[in-house]
Design a protein around this motif. Structure first.
Motif, PDB file in Angstrom:
ATOM      1  N   LEU A  56      11.680   0.993  -4.425  1.00 16.78           N
ATOM      2  CA  LEU A  56      10.339   1.475  -4.733  1.00 16.78           C
ATOM      3  C   LEU A  56      10.171   2.831  -4.067  1.00 16.78           C
ATOM      4  N   ASP A  57       9.564   3.769  -4.797  1.00 21.58           N
ATOM      5  CA  ASP A  57       9.554   5.157  -4.322  1.00 21.58           C
ATOM      6  C   ASP A  57       8.139   5.738  -4.249  1.00 21.58           C
ATOM      7  N   GLY A  58       7.220   4.949  -3.675  1.00 18.64           N
ATOM      8  CA  GLY A  58       5.849   5.438  -3.504  1.00 18.64           C
ATOM      9  C   GLY A  58       4.917   4.917  -4.573  1.00 18.64           C
ATOM     10  N   ILE A  59       4.691   3.595  -4.572  1.00 19.12           N
ATOM     11  CA  ILE A  59       3.887   2.946  -5.606  1.00 19.12           C
ATOM     12  C   ILE A  59       2.421   2.896  -5.180  1.00 19.12           C
ATOM     13  N   ASN A  60       1.543   3.353  -6.072  1.00 25.28           N
ATOM     14  CA  ASN A  60       0.096   3.277  -5.854  1.00 25.28           C
ATOM     15  C   ASN A  60      -0.540   2.589  -7.060  1.00 25.28           C
ATOM     16  N   ILE A  61      -1.078   1.393  -6.847  1.00 19.33           N
ATOM     17  CA  ILE A  61      -1.777   0.697  -7.927  1.00 19.33           C
ATOM     18  C   ILE A  61      -2.981  -0.034  -7.348  1.00 19.33           C
ATOM     19  N   GLU A  62      -3.960  -0.273  -8.200  1.00 21.87           N
ATOM     20  CA  GLU A  62      -5.108  -1.103  -7.865  1.00 21.87           C
ATOM     21  C   GLU A  62      -5.289  -2.137  -8.967  1.00 21.87           C
TER      22      GLU A  62
END
Length: 242
Positions: free
Chosen positions: A25-31
Motif C-alpha cells: 500500500l502506497d498512501g491510501i486515503n479513503i472514507e
C-alpha cells in the motif's frame, strides 16, 4: 454531515522479502460512511486484501493511520484490538474458515462464547441467524455435510453473531458457482439494507458492481478511482447492452 465509520490517512504497508522491500500500500486515503456497501476491487497483488486487513485490524500499517468510529487503531493494545475484532467487526472469508468438528449452529455460537454471552441467549440467537440465512433445517449439520453456498451462509450468520457495525467480506463468492455466488451477494446486500451494517468487500467479482454504493478500484497499492452508484449503473447498463 456524513457519519464516517472508517477513515484511512496516508496508509502505507511494506513487507520485507530478503533484502527487498515490497510496498503493498502506497498512501491510501479513503472514507467510508456508516451503512454503505463498498467493494474494493483490483487484480491480484493490487493491495486490496492488504487494505482489507488494515481496516479489520488483522494487520497494522507501516505508516499512516486507520480510524474506526473515530478511534485511532494504532492507540489500542492487543487486548483492545481483540475486543474490537470480537464485538465490532464480522468477518466473511473466501475459504469459509469454519471449524469442521462443530455444526453450523456450533460455528455461529463460537464468537458469542468469546464475547461472554450466556448459553441460552447464544443458542437462541444462533438459531435465529441460521433461520435468517435460510439454514433453519441444516443448523446441526457439520460443514462437510453442507454445500459451498451453505457453508458461506453459515459464515455470514457467524459474522453477524455479535451485532457488528462492520462486515468485512474477503472474496466471499470466489469458491462458488455463478448462481450460488449471486445468491450470496444478494443475501449480504439484504442484510446491509435491513440491518444498516456497513459492508466492505474485497473482490474480483463484477456481480458486486450492481449492489455496491461505491466501488474503490485499487491498483499498485494506490486508489486508482472511486466510482459512485450512478456511475456504476451506467457501466452495468453498458455491459448488458453488449
Amino acid at each position: 454531515m456524513a457519519d464516517i465509520v472508517v477513515k484511512t490517512e496516508d496508509v502505507v504497508k511494506e513487507y520485507r522479502m530478503g533484502s527487498n522491500i515490497l510496498r503493498a500500500l502506497d498512501g491510501i486515503n479513503i472514507e467510508i460512511e456508516r451503512g454503505e456497501y463498498i467493494s474494493l476491487m483490483g487484480p491480484s497483488g493490487s493491495g486490496k486484501s492488504t487494505l482489507f486487513n488494515m481496516i479489520g485490524a488483522l494487520d497494522r500499517p507501516t505508516e499512516g493511520q486507520v480510524y474506526i468510529d473515530g478511534q485511532n487503531m494504532a492507540q489500542l493494545s492487543q487486548r483492545q484490538i481483540a475486543a474490537f475484532r470480537c464485538h465490532r467487526v464480522g468477518y466473511i472469508f473466501q475459504s469459509y474458515n469454519l471449524l469442521h468438528v462443530r455444526s453450523a449452529h456450533g460455528n455461529v455460537t463460537l464468537p458469542m462464547i468469546f464475547a461472554g454471552i450466556p448459553e441460552k441467549q447464544r443458542n437462541e440467537k444462533a438459531e435465529g441467524l441460521l433461520d435468517m440465512v435460510g439454514l433453519g433445517d441444516r443448523m446441526y449439520h457439520l460443514p462437510d455435510e453442507l454445500s459451498g453456498g451453505q457453508r458461506q451462509r453459515v459464515a455470514i450468520a457467524r459474522a453477524l453473531a455479535n451485532d457488528p457495525s462492520i462486515i468485512l467480506a474477503d472474496e466471499p463468492t470466489a469458491n462458488l458457482d455463478t448462481i450460488t455466488g449471486r445468491e450470496i451477494i444478494d443475501l449480504i446486500k439484504r442484510l446491509n439494507r435491513e440491518q444498516g451494517v456497513t459492508v466492505i468487500s474485497a473482490t474480483h467479482d463484477l456481480k458486486m458492481l450492481d449492489v455496491s454504493d461505491r466501488v474503490v478500484d485499487i491498483r499498485d497499492g494506490l486508489v486508482e478511482r472511486v466510482r459512485n452508484r450512478d456511475e456504476i449503473d451506467i457501466e452495468v447498463g453498458e455491459v448488458g447492452d453488449e
